[in-house]
Design a protein around this motif. Structure first.
Motif, short mmCIF file in Angstrom:
data_model
loop_
_atom_site.label_atom_id
_atom_site.label_comp_id
_atom_site.label_asym_id
_atom_site.label_seq_id
_atom_site.Cartn_x
_atom_site.Cartn_y
_atom_site.Cartn_z
N LYS A 115 -21.46 4.58 11.38
CA LYS A 115 -22.43 3.53 11.65
C LYS A 115 -21.87 2.21 12.26
O LYS A 115 -20.53 2.09 12.04
CB LYS A 115 -23.31 3.11 10.40
CG LYS A 115 -23.75 4.55 9.69
CD LYS A 115 -25.07 4.83 10.49
CE LYS A 115 -25.55 5.98 10.17
NZ LYS A 115 -26.50 6.66 10.88
N PRO A 116 -22.73 1.34 12.63
CA PRO A 116 -22.03 -0.01 13.15
C PRO A 116 -21.44 -0.62 12.31
O PRO A 116 -21.81 -0.56 10.98
CB PRO A 116 -23.36 -0.63 13.55
CG PRO A 116 -24.41 0.43 13.74
CD PRO A 116 -24.05 1.53 12.84
N GLY A 117 -19.98 -1.08 12.57
CA GLY A 117 -19.48 -1.70 11.82
C GLY A 117 -18.75 -1.07 10.63
O GLY A 117 -17.71 -1.58 9.80
N GLU A 118 -18.67 -0.01 10.70
CA GLU A 118 -17.94 1.14 9.68
C GLU A 118 -16.43 1.27 9.67
O GLU A 118 -15.63 1.37 8.68
CB GLU A 118 -18.74 2.44 9.46
CG GLU A 118 -18.14 3.33 8.35
CD GLU A 118 -18.63 4.62 8.41
OE1 GLU A 118 -18.32 5.51 7.87
OE2 GLU A 118 -20.02 4.88 8.95
N ALA A 119 -16.03 1.11 11.17
CA ALA A 119 -14.51 1.37 11.47
C ALA A 119 -14.44 0.92 12.70
O ALA A 119 -14.98 1.16 13.59
CB ALA A 119 -14.31 2.72 11.18
N TYR A 120 -13.38 0.02 12.62
CA TYR A 120 -12.85 -0.47 13.96
C TYR A 120 -11.48 0.37 14.32
O TYR A 120 -10.94 0.01 15.41
CB TYR A 120 -12.45 -2.16 13.81
CG TYR A 120 -13.61 -2.81 13.64
CD1 TYR A 120 -14.37 -3.46 14.81
CD2 TYR A 120 -14.44 -2.78 12.30
CE1 TYR A 120 -15.48 -4.12 14.76
CE2 TYR A 120 -15.53 -3.73 12.56
CZ TYR A 120 -16.26 -4.31 13.57
OH TYR A 120 -17.20 -5.09 13.59
N ALA A 121 -11.12 0.96 13.42
CA ALA A 121 -9.67 1.88 13.65
C ALA A 121 -9.75 3.24 12.96
O ALA A 121 -10.51 2.78 11.65
CB ALA A 121 -8.37 1.04 13.40
#
Length: 166
Positions: A115-121
């Motif tokens: 989902k949006p913003g759940e993981a950047y890496a």
């Protein structure tokens, strides 16, 4: 002191320059506004190696345009780390992976929806006897085409490549 005629000519030249500059600014604004938005790259890391992954576009039948599959050496049992830019991480996206089992030659596929913003890496873990074959990051389709980033993993010399059983 300037003559009236010279003042008129200078005024006309100045007006022409202002109109030309405004016209040029309008054309530039139009072109920038209609320029195709460029998707960001994703960075992949594995055992002291880094790769920059450019996006391409694929339709539901997996016909792709501009998709370059990046090769990155990921030895058997090692993880793959992916760093996502905000434009990707702040939308819905899917990570699909293929993992091969050396002893049996079996290939397993799996995916995880974010989902949006759940993981950047994210880290695709590795395990002994398992070879990561590939990873694909995909955004939702827009106009029938989905933005896709693809990584083909290749083991370092001395490791084996899992070949799917026929």
């Amino acid at each position: 002191m300037m003559q009236a005629r010279t003042k008129q000519i200078l005024a006309l030249i100045t007006a022409a320059v202002v109109v030309a500059a405004a016209g040029l600014a309008g054309v530039v604004a139009y072109l920038v506004g209609n320029a195709e938005e460029r998707l960001p790259t994703i960075t992949a890391f594995a055992k002291q190696e880094t790769a920059t992954v450019e996006p391409g576009f694929c339709d539901p039948m997996l016909r792709c345009a501009g998709l370059e599959v990046i090769e990155l050496h990921v030895p058997e049992g090692y993880p793959l780390q992916l760093s996502l830019p905000e434009e990707v991480a702040n939308s819905d996206w899917r990570l699909s992976v293929q993992i091969g089992i050396r002893e049996t030659g079996q290939v397993f596929e799996g995916y995880h929806d974010y989902k949006p913003g759940e993981a950047y890496a994210v880290t695709v873990p590795g395990a002994e006897g398992e070879q990561l074959i590939g990873a694909i990051i995909q955004l939702p389709a827009q106009g029938g085409l989905a933005p896709v980033w693809a990584i083909q993993t290749v083991p370092l010399p001395g490791g084996g490549v899992v070949v799917p059983a026929s």
